[in-house]
Design a protein around this motif. Structure first.
Motif, PDB file in Angstrom:
ATOM      1  N   PHE A  31      13.842  16.525  28.570  1.00  0.00           N
ATOM      2  CA  PHE A  31      12.689  16.161  28.071  1.00  0.00           C
ATOM      3  C   PHE A  31      12.802  14.457  27.620  1.00  0.00           C
ATOM      4  N   TRP A  32      13.704  14.166  26.832  1.00  0.00           N
ATOM      5  CA  TRP A  32      14.222  12.924  26.519  1.00  0.00           C
ATOM      6  C   TRP A  32      14.695  12.020  27.372  1.00  0.00           C
ATOM      7  N   SER A  33      14.102  11.532  28.282  1.00  0.00           N
ATOM      8  CA  SER A  33      14.964  10.830  29.482  1.00  0.00           C
ATOM      9  C   SER A  33      14.215   9.665  30.150  1.00  0.00           C
ATOM     10  N   MET A  36      11.465  10.751  32.537  1.00  0.00           N
ATOM     11  CA  MET A  36      10.145  11.631  31.752  1.00  0.00           C
ATOM     12  C   MET A  36       9.192  10.580  31.362  1.00  0.00           C
ATOM     13  N   LEU A  37       9.822   9.245  30.973  1.00  0.00           N
ATOM     14  CA  LEU A  37       8.726   8.337  30.466  1.00  0.00           C
ATOM     15  C   LEU A  37       7.952   7.853  31.728  1.00  0.00           C
ATOM     16  N   SER A 188      -0.607  15.522  23.663  1.00  0.00           N
ATOM     17  CA  SER A 188       0.646  15.497  23.525  1.00  0.00           C
ATOM     18  C   SER A 188       1.359  17.033  23.288  1.00  0.00           C
ATOM     19  N   VAL A 192       4.012  18.732  26.061  1.00  0.00           N
ATOM     20  CA  VAL A 192       5.412  19.130  25.774  1.00  0.00           C
ATOM     21  C   VAL A 192       5.403  20.786  26.000  1.00  0.00           C
ATOM     22  N   SER A 195       5.753  21.203  29.619  1.00  0.00           N
ATOM     23  CA  SER A 195       7.370  20.678  29.937  1.00  0.00           C
ATOM     24  C   SER A 195       8.323  21.673  29.677  1.00  0.00           C
TER      25      SER A 195
END
Length: 278
Positions: A31-33, A36-37, A188, A192, A195
């Motif tokens: 997710f934090w990559s 993903m942005l 948002s 989340v 995902s």
């Protein structure tokens, strides 16, 4: 009407294209990559187009129009990824197109968009409950947790366009401003939850409940609370077209499973190559 339909279809093209890669990105990069942005940026562009559709069309038509993103994803899976669609999938594509066309003809005037203290409190209460249930589903170590997360994502995604109606006739009154703030919060939260659902279950299992709720919830609220109109004498056709479109959406979710199978094949081939090299 024309601007709204064009915006809905462009948003569908954007959402459908990004859905084809979101599952791959979340599974391969997390997710934090950085990838993903890019997914998030594409969603923001799609949301802007979705907002134009919501401001110009009744919610039931805007949501079915955006829901046709499943057609884009299915065709992408067929032609780009080399996974042919079955006859039932092509019939669903036709059903989605015909249903959307009938809804566009049957659509009446857009209803009001005024929010009161009661509706604002209801929105934030639903946001809090969905967030808590989402946290519990995230911690629930069960094979059905992905489906539960997808259902909650559908509620969040379905409530966001309801709140977006506050921007149509925006004012700085507390009710309207607070409702507008909830748009990003619901969006948002849905992003989340969806995902994480994609990481825990198949694209089909995650997308079907999400699409159903994100389409049916705003459509119902738009007619019941916002007084969105249907042309006189067109109610039976509108209801039939809406049901057909939703059923077609569920069938097309099965086409997205092709993306899962292709990704699994690629990963299996990669693992086999590594074993041969060693």
């Amino acid at each position: 009407m024309l601007l709204g339909m064009a915006s809905a279809l462009l948003a569908a093209a954007m959402f459908g294209s990004i859905a084809a890669i979101q599952a791959s990105v979340i599974r391969k990069h997390g997710f934090w990559s950085v990838p993903m942005l890019g997914v998030l940026a594409a969603y923001l562009v799609g949301w802007a187009l979705h907002f134009v559709a919501i401001s110009e069309l009744p919610l039931y038509l805007a949501q079915v129009g955006v829901g046709s993103s499943l057609v884009v994803t299915a065709v992408l899976a067929s032609f780009v990824m080399g996974e042919p669609l079955h006859r039932g999938h092509w019939l669903a594509v036709v059903g989605m197109v015909v249903g959307l066309g009938v809804l566009a003809i049957a659509a009446g005037k857009v209803g009001q968009s005024h929010f009161t203290d009661r509706t604002t409190v209801a929105l934030y209460s639903l946001l809090a409950v969905t967030a808590v249930l989402g946290w519990l589903a995230w911690r629930w170590q069960h094979r059905q947790s992905g489906v539960a997360l997808a259902i909650l994502a559908g509620f969040a995604y379905g409530t966001s366009p309801i709140a977006t109606r506050a921007l149509v006739d925006f004012s700085w009154e507390p009710d309207t401003a607070a409702t507008a703030l909830s748009i990003g919060l619901f969006g948002s939260l849905g992003f989340v939850l969806y995902s994480v659902a994609l990481k825990r279950t198949s694209v089909t299992a995650a997308t079907a409940p999400q699409i159903l709720l994100a389409t049916a919830l705003p459509a119902t609220v738009g007619i019941a609370l916002f007084d969105d109109k249907v042309r006189d004498g067109w109610w039976p056709f509108a209801i039939g077209a809406f049901v057909i479109s939703m059923a077609a959406g569920v069938v097309l979710c099965g086409a997205e499973a092709a993306i899962d199978m292709i990704e699994d094949d690629v990963l299996d081939d990669g693992a086999a190559d590594l074993e041969d090299a060693s």
